[in-house]
Design a protein around this motif. Structure first.
Motif, PDB file in Angstrom:
ATOM      1  N   SER A  37       0.886  -1.179  -0.019  1.00 54.65           N
ATOM      2  CA  SER A  37       0.129   0.038  -0.118  1.00 54.65           C
ATOM      3  C   SER A  37       0.816   1.384  -0.104  1.00 54.65           C
ATOM      4  CB  SER A  37      -0.900   0.052   1.155  1.00 54.65           C
ATOM      5  OG  SER A  37      -1.452   1.058   1.454  1.00 54.65           O
ATOM      6  N   PHE A  38       0.694   2.346  -0.885  1.00 51.41           N
ATOM      7  CA  PHE A  38       1.230   3.299  -0.985  1.00 51.41           C
ATOM      8  C   PHE A  38       0.877   4.340   0.443  1.00 51.41           C
ATOM      9  CE2 PHE A  38      -2.961   4.425  -2.746  1.00 51.41           C
ATOM     10  CZ  PHE A  38      -3.069   5.460  -2.045  1.00 51.41           C
ATOM     11  N   TYR A  39      -0.383   4.016   1.025  1.00 49.61           N
ATOM     12  CA  TYR A  39      -0.809   4.783   2.109  1.00 49.61           C
ATOM     13  C   TYR A  39       0.064   4.536   3.470  1.00 49.61           C
ATOM     14  CZ  TYR A  39      -3.768   6.646   5.757  1.00 49.61           C
ATOM     15  OH  TYR A  39      -4.180   7.276   7.107  1.00 49.61           O
ATOM     16  N   ASP A  40       0.260   3.022   3.917  1.00 51.96           N
ATOM     17  CA  ASP A  40       0.468   2.786   5.000  1.00 51.96           C
ATOM     18  C   ASP A  40       1.628   1.527   5.098  1.00 51.96           C
ATOM     19  OD1 ASP A  40      -0.479   0.380   4.432  1.00 51.96           O
ATOM     20  OD2 ASP A  40      -1.753   0.011   6.164  1.00 51.96           O
ATOM     21  N   GLN A  41       2.257   1.509   3.560  1.00 49.28           N
ATOM     22  CA  GLN A  41       3.311   0.659   3.322  1.00 49.28           C
ATOM     23  C   GLN A  41       3.066  -0.823   4.166  1.00 49.28           C
ATOM     24  OE1 GLN A  41       4.165   4.331   4.873  1.00 49.28           O
ATOM     25  NE2 GLN A  41       3.910   4.526   2.613  1.00 49.28           N
ATOM     26  N   GLY A  42       1.962  -1.202   3.923  1.00 52.26           N
ATOM     27  CA  GLY A  42       1.620  -2.535   4.686  1.00 52.26           C
ATOM     28  C   GLY A  42       1.718  -2.600   5.932  1.00 52.26           C
ATOM     29  N   ARG A  43       1.732  -1.582   6.835  1.00 51.25           N
ATOM     30  CA  ARG A  43       1.705  -1.999   8.263  1.00 51.25           C
ATOM     31  C   ARG A  43       0.504  -2.598   8.910  1.00 51.25           C
ATOM     32  NH1 ARG A  43       3.464   3.832   7.937  1.00 51.25           N
ATOM     33  NH2 ARG A  43       1.306   4.509   8.407  1.00 51.25           N
ATOM     34  N   THR A  44      -0.490  -2.809   8.190  1.00 49.21           N
ATOM     35  CA  THR A  44      -1.820  -3.726   8.489  1.00 49.21           C
ATOM     36  C   THR A  44      -1.850  -4.727   7.675  1.00 49.21           C
ATOM     37  OG1 THR A  44      -3.272  -2.195   7.691  1.00 49.21           O
ATOM     38  CG2 THR A  44      -2.891  -1.681   9.818  1.00 49.21           C
ATOM     39  N   PHE A  45      -0.852  -5.323   7.221  1.00 49.33           N
ATOM     40  CA  PHE A  45      -1.101  -6.517   6.283  1.00 49.33           C
ATOM     41  C   PHE A  45      -1.045  -7.705   7.197  1.00 49.33           C
ATOM     42  CE2 PHE A  45       0.907 -10.266   3.982  1.00 49.33           C
ATOM     43  CZ  PHE A  45       0.209 -10.238   3.169  1.00 49.33           C
ATOM     44  N   ARG A  46      -0.425  -7.897   8.403  1.00 51.49           N
ATOM     45  CA  ARG A  46      -0.433  -9.225   9.026  1.00 51.49           C
ATOM     46  C   ARG A  46      -1.930  -9.035   9.837  1.00 51.49           C
ATOM     47  NH1 ARG A  46       5.475  -8.770   9.888  1.00 51.49           N
ATOM     48  NH2 ARG A  46       6.253 -10.622   8.605  1.00 51.49           N
ATOM     49  N   ALA A  47      -2.497 -10.365  10.126  1.00 47.80           N
ATOM     50  CA  ALA A  47      -3.719 -10.325  10.636  1.00 47.80           C
ATOM     51  C   ALA A  47      -3.728  -9.678  12.024  1.00 47.80           C
ATOM     52  CB  ALA A  47      -4.241 -11.686  10.979  1.00 47.80           C
ATOM     53  N   HIS A  48      -2.786  -9.917  12.844  1.00 47.91           N
ATOM     54  CA  HIS A  48      -2.787  -9.247  14.357  1.00 47.91           C
ATOM     55  C   HIS A  48      -2.905  -7.726  14.455  1.00 47.91           C
ATOM     56  CE1 HIS A  48       1.554  -9.586  13.924  1.00 47.91           C
ATOM     57  NE2 HIS A  48       1.592  -8.378  14.790  1.00 47.91           N
ATOM     58  N   GLN A  49      -2.034  -7.266  13.307  1.00 42.28           N
ATOM     59  CA  GLN A  49      -1.979  -5.799  12.974  1.00 42.28           C
ATOM     60  C   GLN A  49      -3.307  -5.091  12.431  1.00 42.28           C
ATOM     61  OE1 GLN A  49       1.235  -6.000  10.466  1.00 42.28           O
ATOM     62  NE2 GLN A  49       2.681  -5.134  12.033  1.00 42.28           N
ATOM     63  N   ALA A  50      -4.090  -5.957  11.668  1.00 40.74           N
ATOM     64  CA  ALA A  50      -5.348  -5.375  11.344  1.00 40.74           C
ATOM     65  C   ALA A  50      -6.465  -5.629  12.179  1.00 40.74           C
ATOM     66  CB  ALA A  50      -5.694  -6.541  10.141  1.00 40.74           C
ATOM     67  N   VAL A  51      -6.253  -6.719  13.071  1.00 44.27           N
ATOM     68  CA  VAL A  51      -7.303  -6.853  14.031  1.00 44.27           C
ATOM     69  C   VAL A  51      -7.285  -5.587  15.274  1.00 44.27           C
ATOM     70  CG1 VAL A  51      -8.113  -8.095  16.079  1.00 44.27           C
ATOM     71  CG2 VAL A  51      -7.958  -9.122  13.677  1.00 44.27           C
ATOM     72  N   SER A  52      -6.011  -5.170  15.410  1.00 51.16           N
ATOM     73  CA  SER A  52      -5.707  -4.326  16.188  1.00 51.16           C
ATOM     74  C   SER A  52      -6.206  -2.819  15.957  1.00 51.16           C
ATOM     75  CB  SER A  52      -4.169  -4.344  16.575  1.00 51.16           C
ATOM     76  OG  SER A  52      -3.883  -3.349  17.550  1.00 51.16           O
ATOM     77  N   LEU A  53      -5.866  -2.678  14.720  1.00 46.84           N
ATOM     78  CA  LEU A  53      -6.600  -1.205  14.236  1.00 46.84           C
ATOM     79  C   LEU A  53      -7.850  -1.442  13.883  1.00 46.84           C
ATOM     80  CD1 LEU A  53      -5.902   1.390  12.999  1.00 46.84           C
ATOM     81  CD2 LEU A  53      -5.403   0.422  10.568  1.00 46.84           C
ATOM     82  N   ALA A  54      -8.699  -2.542  13.716  1.00 45.85           N
ATOM     83  CA  ALA A  54      -9.898  -2.350  13.636  1.00 45.85           C
ATOM     84  C   ALA A  54     -10.624  -2.239  15.125  1.00 45.85           C
ATOM     85  CB  ALA A  54     -10.438  -3.898  13.150  1.00 45.85           C
ATOM     86  N   GLU A  55      -9.833  -2.708  16.006  1.00 45.70           N
ATOM     87  CA  GLU A  55     -10.323  -2.577  17.340  1.00 45.70           C
ATOM     88  C   GLU A  55     -10.157  -1.300  17.702  1.00 45.70           C
ATOM     89  OE1 GLU A  55      -7.974  -5.492  19.554  1.00 45.70           O
ATOM     90  OE2 GLU A  55      -9.578  -7.164  19.399  1.00 45.70           O
ATOM     91  N   HIS A  56      -9.069  -0.518  17.437  1.00 48.96           N
ATOM     92  CA  HIS A  56      -9.106   0.893  17.647  1.00 48.96           C
ATOM     93  C   HIS A  56      -9.971   1.750  17.027  1.00 48.96           C
ATOM     94  CE1 HIS A  56      -6.736   4.709  17.917  1.00 48.96           C
ATOM     95  NE2 HIS A  56      -7.066   4.851  16.621  1.00 48.96           N
ATOM     96  N   HIS A  57     -10.404   1.323  15.813  1.00 51.19           N
ATOM     97  CA  HIS A  57     -11.359   2.197  15.242  1.00 51.19           C
ATOM     98  C   HIS A  57     -12.630   2.138  15.957  1.00 51.19           C
ATOM     99  CE1 HIS A  57      -9.017   3.453  11.920  1.00 51.19           C
ATOM    100  NE2 HIS A  57      -9.022   2.256  11.158  1.00 51.19           N
ATOM    101  N   LEU A  58     -13.079   0.778  16.426  1.00 49.72           N
ATOM    102  CA  LEU A  58     -14.296   0.646  17.249  1.00 49.72           C
ATOM    103  C   LEU A  58     -14.229   1.406  18.257  1.00 49.72           C
ATOM    104  CD1 LEU A  58     -14.943  -3.226  15.835  1.00 49.72           C
ATOM    105  CD2 LEU A  58     -15.906  -1.063  15.130  1.00 49.72           C
ATOM    106  N   ASP A  59     -13.198   1.177  19.152  1.00 46.31           N
ATOM    107  CA  ASP A  59     -13.267   1.844  20.268  1.00 46.31           C
ATOM    108  C   ASP A  59     -13.087   3.470  20.242  1.00 46.31           C
ATOM    109  OD1 ASP A  59     -12.750  -0.536  21.553  1.00 46.31           O
ATOM    110  OD2 ASP A  59     -10.347  -0.202  22.040  1.00 46.31           O
ATOM    111  N   ASN A  60     -12.949   3.991  19.106  1.00 48.39           N
ATOM    112  CA  ASN A  60     -12.856   5.195  19.012  1.00 48.39           C
ATOM    113  C   ASN A  60     -14.082   5.671  17.889  1.00 48.39           C
ATOM    114  OD1 ASN A  60     -10.219   6.725  20.139  1.00 48.39           O
ATOM    115  ND2 ASN A  60      -9.740   4.744  19.020  1.00 48.39           N
ATOM    116  N   GLY A  61     -15.181   4.963  18.077  1.00 47.64           N
ATOM    117  CA  GLY A  61     -16.451   5.729  17.501  1.00 47.64           C
ATOM    118  C   GLY A  61     -16.859   5.006  16.259  1.00 47.64           C
ATOM    119  N   ALA A  62     -16.131   4.273  15.487  1.00 49.08           N
ATOM    120  CA  ALA A  62     -16.447   3.686  14.184  1.00 49.08           C
ATOM    121  C   ALA A  62     -17.553   2.735  14.340  1.00 49.08           C
ATOM    122  CB  ALA A  62     -15.251   3.026  13.246  1.00 49.08           C
ATOM    123  N   ALA A  63     -18.551   2.837  13.504  1.00 47.92           N
ATOM    124  CA  ALA A  63     -19.851   1.868  13.684  1.00 47.92           C
ATOM    125  C   ALA A  63     -19.434   0.784  12.413  1.00 47.92           C
ATOM    126  CB  ALA A  63     -21.162   2.733  13.155  1.00 47.92           C
TER     127      ALA A  63
END
Length: 68
Positions: A37-63
């Motif tokens: 990815s040009f945006y994040d250079q693959g920082r959330t490619f691994r499953a645990h990183q993706a899940v962590s970011l998804a949890e962060h979004h949900l914790d911060n108000g994402a529906a």
């Protein structure tokens, strides 16, 4: 109403068991799983990183979390 949608009846957004009203403000988080990815250079490619970011979004108000 957008002129391009004249005559189009607006409906609620249904995602799984949730229903969002047309006038409801919805926050959506994005998780980019593209390894080169040009945006994040693959920082959330691994499953645990993706899940962590998804949890962060949900914790911060994402529906909705868009994983792509």
């Amino acid at each position: 109403m957008n002129a391009g949608w004249a005559g189009h009846q607006q409906r609620a957004l249904r995602l799984g068991g949730r229903v969002f009203a047309v006038e409801e403000l919805i926050i959506m988080g994005i998780v980019n799983r593209t390894p080169d990815s040009f945006y994040d250079q693959g920082r959330t490619f691994r499953a645990h990183q993706a899940v962590s970011l998804a949890e962060h979004h949900l914790d911060n108000g994402a529906a909705i979390v868009d994983v792509g």
